[in-house]
Design a protein around this motif. Structure first.
Motif, PDB file in Angstrom:
ATOM      1  N   ARG A   1      24.356  66.132  74.156  1.00 30.64           N
ATOM      2  CA  ARG A   1      24.173  66.436  72.724  1.00 30.64           C
ATOM      3  C   ARG A   1      22.896  65.788  72.202  1.00 30.64           C
ATOM      4  NH1 ARG A   1      29.854  65.257  72.529  1.00 30.64           N
ATOM      5  NH2 ARG A   1      31.065  67.201  72.438  1.00 30.64           N
ATOM      6  N   GLY A   2      22.601  64.589  72.687  1.00 26.27           N
ATOM      7  CA  GLY A   2      21.377  63.909  72.291  1.00 26.27           C
ATOM      8  C   GLY A   2      20.116  64.644  72.712  1.00 26.27           C
ATOM      9  N   LEU A   3      20.242  65.521  73.708  1.00 25.09           N
ATOM     10  CA  LEU A   3      19.108  66.335  74.163  1.00 25.09           C
ATOM     11  C   LEU A   3      19.103  67.720  73.518  1.00 25.09           C
ATOM     12  CD1 LEU A   3      19.143  65.515  77.999  1.00 25.09           C
ATOM     13  CD2 LEU A   3      17.741  64.468  76.212  1.00 25.09           C
ATOM     14  N   GLY A   4      20.027  67.957  72.590  1.00 20.10           N
ATOM     15  CA  GLY A   4      20.084  69.245  71.912  1.00 20.10           C
ATOM     16  C   GLY A   4      20.880  70.302  72.636  1.00 20.10           C
ATOM     17  N   VAL A   5      21.730  69.871  73.576  1.00 24.04           N
ATOM     18  CA  VAL A   5      22.530  70.791  74.383  1.00 24.04           C
ATOM     19  C   VAL A   5      23.940  70.897  73.805  1.00 24.04           C
ATOM     20  CG1 VAL A   5      23.474  71.202  76.701  1.00 24.04           C
ATOM     21  CG2 VAL A   5      21.187  70.197  76.426  1.00 24.04           C
ATOM     22  N   GLU A   6      24.550  72.069  73.915  1.00 21.14           N
ATOM     23  CA  GLU A   6      25.959  72.256  73.567  1.00 21.14           C
ATOM     24  C   GLU A   6      26.774  72.109  74.856  1.00 21.14           C
ATOM     25  OE1 GLU A   6      26.493  75.773  70.887  1.00 21.14           O
ATOM     26  OE2 GLU A   6      24.298  75.863  71.112  1.00 21.14           O
ATOM     27  N   PRO A   7      27.433  70.975  75.067  1.00 21.00           N
ATOM     28  CA  PRO A   7      28.096  70.736  76.353  1.00 21.00           C
ATOM     29  C   PRO A   7      29.468  71.385  76.442  1.00 21.00           C
ATOM     30  CG  PRO A   7      28.310  68.808  74.949  1.00 21.00           C
ATOM     31  CD  PRO A   7      27.479  69.800  74.181  1.00 21.00           C
ATOM     32  N   VAL A   8      29.821  71.813  77.653  1.00 21.88           N
ATOM     33  CA  VAL A   8      31.155  72.309  77.944  1.00 21.88           C
ATOM     34  C   VAL A   8      31.608  71.690  79.260  1.00 21.88           C
ATOM     35  CG1 VAL A   8      30.949  74.497  76.711  1.00 21.88           C
ATOM     36  CG2 VAL A   8      30.222  74.366  79.094  1.00 21.88           C
ATOM     37  N   THR A   9      32.892  71.433  79.374  1.00 16.20           N
ATOM     38  CA  THR A   9      33.440  70.866  80.595  1.00 16.20           C
ATOM     39  C   THR A   9      33.578  71.950  81.644  1.00 16.20           C
ATOM     40  OG1 THR A   9      34.688  69.299  79.262  1.00 16.20           O
ATOM     41  CG2 THR A   9      35.358  69.550  81.561  1.00 16.20           C
ATOM     42  N   TYR A  10      33.169  71.654  82.884  1.00 21.37           N
ATOM     43  CA  TYR A  10      33.314  72.634  83.950  1.00 21.37           C
ATOM     44  C   TYR A  10      34.761  72.661  84.437  1.00 21.37           C
ATOM     45  CZ  TYR A  10      32.375  68.272  86.540  1.00 21.37           C
ATOM     46  OH  TYR A  10      32.385  66.975  86.996  1.00 21.37           O
ATOM     47  N   GLY A  11      35.073  73.621  85.304  1.00 20.59           N
ATOM     48  CA  GLY A  11      36.437  73.727  85.825  1.00 20.59           C
ATOM     49  C   GLY A  11      37.198  74.880  85.197  1.00 20.59           C
ATOM     50  N   ASP A  12      38.512  74.886  85.393  1.00 21.05           N
ATOM     51  CA  ASP A  12      39.366  75.957  84.879  1.00 21.05           C
ATOM     52  C   ASP A  12      39.152  76.160  83.384  1.00 21.05           C
ATOM     53  OD1 ASP A  12      40.416  76.283  87.398  1.00 21.05           O
ATOM     54  OD2 ASP A  12      42.228  75.091  87.009  1.00 21.05           O
ATOM     55  N   GLY A  13      39.017  77.400  82.969  1.00 15.84           N
ATOM     56  CA  GLY A  13      38.818  77.712  81.558  1.00 15.84           C
ATOM     57  C   GLY A  13      37.374  77.702  81.118  1.00 15.84           C
ATOM     58  N   LEU A  14      36.426  77.537  82.065  1.00  6.56           N
ATOM     59  CA  LEU A  14      35.014  77.467  81.691  1.00  6.56           C
ATOM     60  C   LEU A  14      34.559  78.735  80.984  1.00  6.56           C
ATOM     61  CD1 LEU A  14      32.172  76.207  81.753  1.00  6.56           C
ATOM     62  CD2 LEU A  14      31.893  77.177  84.042  1.00  6.56           C
ATOM     63  N   VAL A  15      34.940  79.890  81.521  1.00  5.70           N
ATOM     64  CA  VAL A  15      34.495  81.155  80.923  1.00  5.70           C
ATOM     65  C   VAL A  15      34.926  81.237  79.464  1.00  5.70           C
ATOM     66  CG1 VAL A  15      34.808  83.661  80.962  1.00  5.70           C
ATOM     67  CG2 VAL A  15      34.383  82.420  83.094  1.00  5.70           C
ATOM     68  N   GLU A  16      36.151  80.861  79.181  1.00  7.67           N
ATOM     69  CA  GLU A  16      36.657  80.924  77.808  1.00  7.67           C
ATOM     70  C   GLU A  16      35.919  79.929  76.910  1.00  7.67           C
ATOM     71  OE1 GLU A  16      39.326  82.796  80.510  1.00  7.67           O
ATOM     72  OE2 GLU A  16      38.533  80.742  80.532  1.00  7.67           O
ATOM     73  N   ARG A  17      35.617  78.757  77.440  1.00  8.11           N
ATOM     74  CA  ARG A  17      34.914  77.751  76.629  1.00  8.11           C
ATOM     75  C   ARG A  17      33.491  78.213  76.303  1.00  8.11           C
ATOM     76  NH1 ARG A  17      38.079  74.491  79.982  1.00  8.11           N
ATOM     77  NH2 ARG A  17      36.457  74.200  81.577  1.00  8.11           N
ATOM     78  N   VAL A  18      32.823  78.827  77.253  1.00  9.09           N
ATOM     79  CA  VAL A  18      31.467  79.313  76.988  1.00  9.09           C
ATOM     80  C   VAL A  18      31.511  80.502  76.035  1.00  9.09           C
ATOM     81  CG1 VAL A  18      29.395  80.328  78.007  1.00  9.09           C
ATOM     82  CG2 VAL A  18      30.574  78.460  79.183  1.00  9.09           C
ATOM     83  N   ARG A  19      32.480  81.401  76.219  1.00  4.23           N
ATOM     84  CA  ARG A  19      32.612  82.567  75.337  1.00  4.23           C
ATOM     85  C   ARG A  19      32.887  82.151  73.888  1.00  4.23           C
ATOM     86  NH1 ARG A  19      30.740  87.704  76.289  1.00  4.23           N
ATOM     87  NH2 ARG A  19      30.991  88.209  78.509  1.00  4.23           N
ATOM     88  N   ALA A  20      33.568  81.018  73.722  1.00  6.70           N
ATOM     89  CA  ALA A  20      33.822  80.526  72.364  1.00  6.70           C
ATOM     90  C   ALA A  20      32.518  80.148  71.668  1.00  6.70           C
ATOM     91  CB  ALA A  20      34.766  79.329  72.408  1.00  6.70           C
ATOM     92  N   LEU A  21      31.534  79.698  72.447  1.00  6.39           N
ATOM     93  CA  LEU A  21      30.232  79.334  71.890  1.00  6.39           C
ATOM     94  C   LEU A  21      29.282  80.531  71.843  1.00  6.39           C
ATOM     95  CD1 LEU A  21      29.660  75.943  73.775  1.00  6.39           C
ATOM     96  CD2 LEU A  21      30.269  76.230  71.363  1.00  6.39           C
ATOM     97  N   ALA A  22      29.400  81.416  72.823  1.00  9.68           N
ATOM     98  CA  ALA A  22      28.493  82.564  72.922  1.00  9.68           C
ATOM     99  C   ALA A  22      29.327  83.827  73.159  1.00  9.68           C
ATOM    100  CB  ALA A  22      27.496  82.351  74.051  1.00  9.68           C
ATOM    101  N   PRO A  23      29.923  84.384  72.114  1.00  6.45           N
ATOM    102  CA  PRO A  23      30.833  85.533  72.278  1.00  6.45           C
ATOM    103  C   PRO A  23      30.189  86.741  72.958  1.00  6.45           C
ATOM    104  CG  PRO A  23      31.027  84.584  70.079  1.00  6.45           C
ATOM    105  CD  PRO A  23      29.846  83.935  70.722  1.00  6.45           C
ATOM    106  N   ASP A  24      28.893  86.913  72.790  1.00  7.30           N
ATOM    107  CA  ASP A  24      28.205  88.055  73.392  1.00  7.30           C
ATOM    108  C   ASP A  24      27.662  87.763  74.783  1.00  7.30           C
ATOM    109  OD1 ASP A  24      28.649  89.591  71.094  1.00  7.30           O
ATOM    110  OD2 ASP A  24      26.827  88.813  70.130  1.00  7.30           O
ATOM    111  N   GLY A  25      27.982  86.592  75.311  1.00  7.31           N
ATOM    112  CA  GLY A  25      27.485  86.215  76.620  1.00  7.31           C
ATOM    113  C   GLY A  25      26.159  85.479  76.542  1.00  7.31           C
ATOM    114  N   VAL A  26      25.618  85.121  77.696  1.00  8.86           N
ATOM    115  CA  VAL A  26      24.369  84.367  77.758  1.00  8.86           C
ATOM    116  C   VAL A  26      23.280  85.231  78.378  1.00  8.86           C
ATOM    117  CG1 VAL A  26      25.596  82.171  77.916  1.00  8.86           C
ATOM    118  CG2 VAL A  26      24.916  83.340  80.028  1.00  8.86           C
TER     119      VAL A  26
END
Length: 307
Positions: free
Chosen positions: A186-211
């Protein structure tokens, strides 16, 4: 000269402090008085024999590719540098033999650039391989301002350079990392997400249209997550998984020495856009312990050996 060497593959116990002859300086090379050498995962993997067959090895090996130091002598055809210049570089040659964990290293001029003025030698030695890997993988995919980029292993040795370069280019960065590294990211301006099970859902919550771009510096599930998250027209690059190219139509990146790219990194560093995180500095006699720390895979920031 004093140098760390190994005369056979094995664990860190094969590393020995020995006396070696001064390196020969080819016409397109310079002799560098080493002040510090960076430690990378490839160093212990080479020492263990895991890359046998990929690169020619000539025993005894002086390991190490990252270097920061002072030019002591120039070859017959090196107008770019002069004695006394402070340099840093990714001194990889076409074979594994005369590396940077030594008092002197002969390095082709194409592998070196002037050291960032704002860095110590220890900090500068932490940059080349990881910084070039990040820079070249970003160049390969062509990230534009406003793009949303998913970076796997965002707090790792390569990832931390990549996220800063991306932010300097105006990209939005989502980065996978363990919980203990979220505040750092976060200090580097990044939106962090935890890897592992549920990663796709966690990223989609931040970027609904994908990356728009996926940059992989270490993940066990690149193909599945990329197919689920990459927007139409997006691309992927990986330094660890050829499936990025072979199955996903993207890029597999193997870092190359480049003076121009080192100069670009130096400008970013001296302008304050990229910070260098040195986790620990060892003395030359402690190189085995430095290898072991990097091999554990849990250190954040770079490990450096002071010569």
């Amino acid at each position: 000269m004093r140098a760390i060497t190994y005369d056979r593959y094995g664990g860190s116990d094969v590393l020995q402090l020995t006396d070696q002859p001064e390196p020969t300086v080819a016409p397109d090379s310079v002799l560098v008085r080493v002040r510090a050498a960076g430690v990378n995962p490839v160093d212990w993997k080479l020492r263990a024999g895991y890359l046998d067959g990929l690169l020619d090895v000539q025993f005894p090996v002086v390991p190490g590719w990252d270097v920061a130091g002072v030019v002591e002598r120039v070859g017959l055809d090196v107008p770019e540098l002069a004695v006394g210049d402070e340099v840093y570089g990714y001194a990889r040659k076409d074979w594994v033999h005369g590396g940077t964990f030594a008092e002197l290293v002969a390095a082709p001029v194409r592998t070196l650039a002037r050291k960032p003025a704002s860095l110590t030698f220890e900090e500068a030695a932490a940059v080349p391989l990881a910084g070039l890997t990040a820079y070249q993988s970003i160049e390969r995919v062509g990230v534009a301002a406003g793009a949303t980029v998913l970076v796997h292993a965002a707090a790792g040795g390569v990832g931390q350079f990549a996220v800063q370069i991306l932010r300097a280019r105006g990209a939005r960065v989502v980065g996978t990392a363990s919980e203990r590294n979220h505040a750092y990211l976060r200090g580097l301006g990044v939106e962090p997400v935890t890897y592992g099970d549920g990663l796709v859902e966690r990223v989609r919550a931040l970027a609904p249209d994908g990356v728009d771009v996926v940059l992989d510096y270490g993940t066990d599930d690149l193909v599945t997550t990329t197919r689920a998250l990459l927007a139409d027209g997006g691309t992927v690059a990986s330094i660890t998984d050829v499936a990025a190219r072979d199955e996903l139509g993207g890029h597999h990146v193997w870092v190359r020495p480049s003076t121009a790219d080192l100069d670009a990194l130096a400008r970013l560093i001296d302008d304050g856009a990229v910070k260098v995180d040195v986790a620990r500095v060892f003395d030359l006699t402690e190189t085995a312990a430095a290898h072991d720390l990097v091999a554990e895979g849990h250190v954040r920031g770079k490990v450096v050996v002071r010569v």
